[in-house]
Write an enzyme that holds these catalytic residues in place. Sequence first.
Site, PDB file in Angstrom:
ATOM      1  N   CYS A 197      18.875 -49.323  26.313  1.00 17.70           N
ATOM      2  CA  CYS A 197      20.053 -49.804  26.887  1.00 17.70           C
ATOM      3  C   CYS A 197      21.137 -50.106  25.382  1.00 17.70           C
ATOM      4  O   CYS A 197      20.620 -50.420  24.886  1.00 17.70           O
ATOM      5  CB  CYS A 197      20.241 -50.989  27.847  1.00 17.70           C
ATOM      6  N   LYS A 221       8.577 -31.658  20.265  1.00 16.42           N
ATOM      7  CA  LYS A 221       9.885 -31.404  20.618  1.00 16.42           C
ATOM      8  C   LYS A 221      10.231 -31.098  21.695  1.00 16.42           C
ATOM      9  O   LYS A 221      11.687 -31.193  22.635  1.00 16.42           O
ATOM     10  CB  LYS A 221      10.859 -30.259  19.302  1.00 16.42           C
TER      11      LYS A 221
HETATM   12  C1  F6R Z   1      11.069 -37.928  19.679  1.00 17.90           C
HETATM   13  C2  F6R Z   1      11.820 -39.005  19.526  1.00 17.90           C
HETATM   14  C3  F6R Z   1      10.741 -40.727  19.409  1.00 17.90           C
HETATM   15  C4  F6R Z   1      10.538 -41.595  18.189  1.00 17.90           C
HETATM   16  C5  F6R Z   1      10.085 -42.936  19.040  1.00 17.90           C
HETATM   17  C6  F6R Z   1      10.124 -43.819  17.342  1.00 17.90           C
HETATM   18  O1  F6R Z   1      12.088 -37.244  19.278  1.00 17.90           O
HETATM   19  O2  F6R Z   1      12.791 -39.560  18.588  1.00 17.90           O
HETATM   20  O3  F6R Z   1       8.863 -39.997  19.747  1.00 17.90           O
HETATM   21  O4  F6R Z   1      10.240 -40.953  17.565  1.00 17.90           O
HETATM   22  O5  F6R Z   1      10.650 -43.440  19.796  1.00 17.90           O
HETATM   23  O6  F6R Z   1      11.070 -43.737  17.331  1.00 17.90           O
HETATM   24  P1  F6R Z   1      11.885 -44.456  16.038  1.00 17.90           P
HETATM   25  O7  F6R Z   1      10.967 -44.081  14.959  1.00 17.90           O
HETATM   26  O8  F6R Z   1      13.025 -45.510  16.431  1.00 17.90           O
HETATM   27  O9  F6R Z   1      10.344 -46.237  15.765  1.00 17.90           O
END
Ligand code: F6R
Length: 611
Positions: free
Chosen positions: A2, A488
């Site tokens: 959000c 991906k």
């Molecule tokens: C996949 C993706 C998510 C993030 C995960 C962790 O493309 O973006 O799997 O890698 O939610 O997010 P961060 O790196 O922001 O902690």
Amino acid sequence: MCGIIGYIGPNPAYPVLINGLKRLEYRGYDSAGISILDGTPKVYKCMGKIQDLEDYVSGKDITGSVGIGHTRWATHGEPNDINAHPHTSRDGHFIIIHNGIIENWDLLKKELERNGYSFVSDTDTEVLANLIEHIYLSGDIKAEAAVRLALTKVVGTYGLVVICRNEPDQLIAARCSSPLVIGIGSSEYFIASDASPIAEYTKSVIYLNDNDVAIIKKDELILKTLQVDEPKITLQNLNIETGKYEKDGFDHYMLKEIFEQPRSIADTFRGRLVPDQSDIKLGGLHSVLTQIQNARRIIIVACGTSWHAALIGEYLIEDLCRIPVEVEYASEFRYRDPVLGPEDIVVAISQSGETADTLAAVRLAKEAGALVLGICNVTGSGLSRETHAGVYTHAGIEIGVASTKAFTAQITVLTMIALLLGNKRELITGDKYRSLIGEMHSIPSKIEVLLKQDAKIRSIAAGFKDVCSMLFIGRGYCFPVALEGALKLKEISYIHAEGYPAAEMKHGPIALIDNNMPVVVIGIRDKSYEKIVSNVQEIKARKGIVIAIVSEGDEQIASIADHVIEIPSTNIIFSSLLSVIPLQLLSYHIAVLRECNIDQPRNLAKSVTVE
Ligand code: F6R
């Protein structure tokens, strides 16, 4: 998840709110709403994207210079007009937007029902709005006191902004585990769930801490805590470039971000690989370098794509520094009572720096006395504030929900850490150190070369747009890349995909192979190359379709695979920075051909701030 935006000042609130919501749409996009105050509050909300909200609001009264806006990623209650935020309390005294989860909503709701309240939505947020109103109406207190008192009864997480009809000259904001940042302008204030919608108006910001409550008026900002004490305030200069939100001619942010990787990797090592290529300087780790160098073990915690980067970090640090590394899902680590102590070093990796599980893992590690380091892309985020030391990735803002350039920037930082520690521990000396640093400099130009294969990858993608499933396999450094390639594909194209260490095929997944099963093999030349050649033969013997990512000039795999994408030659320690690029492009093109929503895949949000 959000997105929250709020404005109070001399100017019309609507443009700030709607533009802010567009900036925040990547955080959640199932419904949206605003409330604007011009004496009496008006609330407009609907299911759908920000564009739907704009259409809905068109022609309606949007006057007012105080307002709040919200873009939703549903937790309690399905996405629909009624469950969209803002929520109004029964008698209309309070209007609220909220990120997070009120865990004891059921108990609070029953208590309110006993006091005559009924509810129109399925959300926990409406419960909170009514709780605040009930407390407000039960005593002779100010709105701000009612909000603070209500929040002491809440179990859960929140970042919220409240408008009170009777006190229309203020916004009240509070935070517990869900980020909020206040932007300070001249006689105006902004509030948002991250700095991106504020950056174009002001560089002066305050990040709220847990339990902070802010009373924001046009010319005054009062910060309290739930327990009344005044918190410490840190004014920070925003380090965000405001002009970088456009797609710059690309069809999607994801594609733009894939193509940005030569620059984002160079930005991440700029100033750190020292000019004569003889050393690596990581200022953020300087004060703790000796402690890391002598570490007994390193634990890396992360989620999703960042967890895949962590796995590559494990291979790099063990290879180059001979320090044992454990990689943990932050969500598991935080709840499984890990053995941890002051002699441990915990590294948390997060693009957003706001992932709820990663932050909880950081807190746990700090409580156990460990040295906690962060690798993070967002200046001022929770992770950067809660860790003892760390290194920023300089990937720039990542808007596409599927992480691409943040992943390679994380690997860049991990590679620099591993090289630096390896050198300090005298495992990589002199010429070797210099030559590896030199080679790292060449990675961006090698990615430029790889990106030229985009059209070829698009035409390969065309043959796989209707498949139901795909496997990704690799060994060594190529294994985490296989995991990332599968993630991906599944997240943006909704095709089922699995990543495996190639040798695991024989322990089960090979049963899936037939002439309908495409297998992406990341078969870069290294010590296990011959083994992966055998794996490709095993797949072909069962009529599987092989898309192979191979080293430049490869002949063995190339002669048996159905499709071949070559990556420029490099030392294996840098190979994941290259081999992931064709996988990002392959997923992207398959998803485009399937007409999926690339930048906002269903059910996902950019920053997972609830567990
Ligand atoms: C996949 C993706 C998510 C993030 C995960 C962790 O493309 O973006 O799997 O890698 O939610 O997010 P961060 O790196 O922001 O902690």
